[in-house]
Design an enzyme around this catalytic site. Structure first.
Site, mmCIF file in Angstrom:
data_model
loop_
_atom_site.group_PDB
_atom_site.id
_atom_site.type_symbol
_atom_site.label_atom_id
_atom_site.label_comp_id
_atom_site.label_asym_id
_atom_site.label_seq_id
_atom_site.Cartn_x
_atom_site.Cartn_y
_atom_site.Cartn_z
ATOM 1 N N GLU A 164 0.843 -1.188 0.000
ATOM 2 C CA GLU A 164 0.000 0.000 0.000
ATOM 3 C C GLU A 164 0.883 1.245 0.000
ATOM 4 O O GLU A 164 2.109 1.148 -0.014
ATOM 5 C CB GLU A 164 -0.959 -0.061 1.191
ATOM 6 C CG GLU A 164 -1.717 -1.386 1.147
ATOM 7 C CD GLU A 164 -2.988 -1.455 1.964
ATOM 8 O OE1 GLU A 164 -3.531 -0.407 2.336
ATOM 9 O OE2 GLU A 164 -3.438 -2.593 2.201
ATOM 10 N N LYS A 223 0.584 4.502 -5.413
ATOM 11 C CA LYS A 223 1.299 3.232 -5.327
ATOM 12 C C LYS A 223 2.292 3.059 -6.476
ATOM 13 O O LYS A 223 2.798 1.962 -6.695
ATOM 14 C CB LYS A 223 0.287 2.081 -5.274
ATOM 15 C CG LYS A 223 -0.541 2.136 -3.993
ATOM 16 C CD LYS A 223 -1.272 0.841 -3.731
ATOM 17 C CE LYS A 223 -2.738 0.968 -3.977
ATOM 18 N NZ LYS A 223 -3.445 -0.309 -3.788
ATOM 19 N N ARG A 253 -12.094 -7.623 -4.079
ATOM 20 C CA ARG A 253 -11.002 -7.537 -3.105
ATOM 21 C C ARG A 253 -11.562 -7.880 -1.736
ATOM 22 O O ARG A 253 -12.740 -7.689 -1.469
ATOM 23 C CB ARG A 253 -10.427 -6.118 -3.090
ATOM 24 C CG ARG A 253 -10.026 -5.589 -4.469
ATOM 25 C CD ARG A 253 -8.632 -5.983 -4.862
ATOM 26 N NE ARG A 253 -7.661 -5.478 -3.923
ATOM 27 C CZ ARG A 253 -7.126 -4.262 -3.973
ATOM 28 N NH1 ARG A 253 -7.467 -3.414 -4.905
ATOM 29 N NH2 ARG A 253 -6.225 -3.906 -3.084
#
Ligand SMILES: [Zn+2]
Length: 258
Positions: free
Chosen positions: A3, A51, A248
């Site tokens: 992350e 990211k 997710r």
């Protein structure tokens, strides 16, 4: 998946090893860039954008990489023999250090002036100098029917959050991940919490949101399905959320999060 805090920390390590030094080796092990040679170019900086990782050279080029699921950058002394070489996608080295990118999800080179093509879609960066909570809230609100858990992971809304921080932020604010964004009253506080959590985690490896770094105690809900909520004792649930094919993992307490 790494992350924003991990990517920020990685950028800092790359910056310390490469910035201000001339590259003596560049070894791209991805077919499209196999002939690119950056030797002789000086690295000016390495930065994180959400990211994404951007390593810039004085010749106006940017090496863009993304860790995706399993990627990592590791820094070694220049004379160390690299292991696991089949996993290496790129090596950049100078007289003192070598940085090896393992299993990178994206490895490409582009003109620095065209970085917008790869990071221009991103929302405000939680760890960027341009962090802007109001803009992040504005972007989150564009699709009020979307489940808030999904909206937080959309990097076009705000950049840097993955499943770990999304789960922990929503627990700490008492919000069920399936609640539509339009029904979340205090989006400002949620966005600011994300900023504070990533900022508190950026300067070292690993994440912790509970203030307790001991293994198994570092999260409120993430990775704790079937175990009792640290606040109320209700069993933590796990589920999947997201558009088909892009689901997710979610973790939440059905009692604390409504
Ligand atoms: Zn609870």
């Amino acid at each position: 998946m790494p992350e924003g805090d991990v990517v920020w920390y990685t950028a800092r390590r790359l910056h310390e090893a490469l910035a201000g030094q001339v590259l003596t080796r560049s070894d791209f092990r991805v077919p499209r860039y196999a002939t690119v040679d950056l030797r002789g170019q000086s690295v000016t900086e390495a930065v994180a954008r959400g990211k994404h990782l951007l390593i810039r050279t004085g010749n106006g080029l940017t090496v863009h990489t993304h860790l995706k699921m399993d990627g990592s950058w590791r820094v070694f002394p220049a004379d160390k023999r690299l292991t696991e070489s089949r996993k290496i996608r790129l090596v950049l080295a100078n007289a003192h250090w070598q940085a090896a990118g393992y299993l990178l999800g994206i490895t490409e080179v582009l003109p620095t002036g065209k970085e917008d093509q790869v990071v221009g879609h991103l929302g405000p960066d939680l760890l960027g100098p341009d962090w802007d909570a109001a803009q992040a809230v504005g972007r989150l609100s564009r699709d009020p029917g979307k489940p808030v858990g999904e909206a937080l992971l959309d990097q076009r809304n705000l950049a840097g959050i993955g499943t770990y921080f999304a789960a922990e932020m929503l627990f700490l604010r008492g919000i069920n991940p399936w609640r539509p964004v339009g029904e979340v009253k205090d989006l400002d506080a949620l966005a600011e919490l994300g900023h504070r959590l990533l900022d508190a985690n950026k300067a070292r490896p690993g994440h912790v949101t509970t203030g307790d770094t001991r293994p198994g105690r570092d999260s409120w809900v993430y990775g704790r399905a079937g175990r009792p909520c640290r606040r109320c004792g209700t069993l933590i649930r796990r589920g999947e959320q997201g558009p088909p094919g892009q689901e997710r993992l979610r973790f939440w307490c059905p009692n604390c999060q409504r």
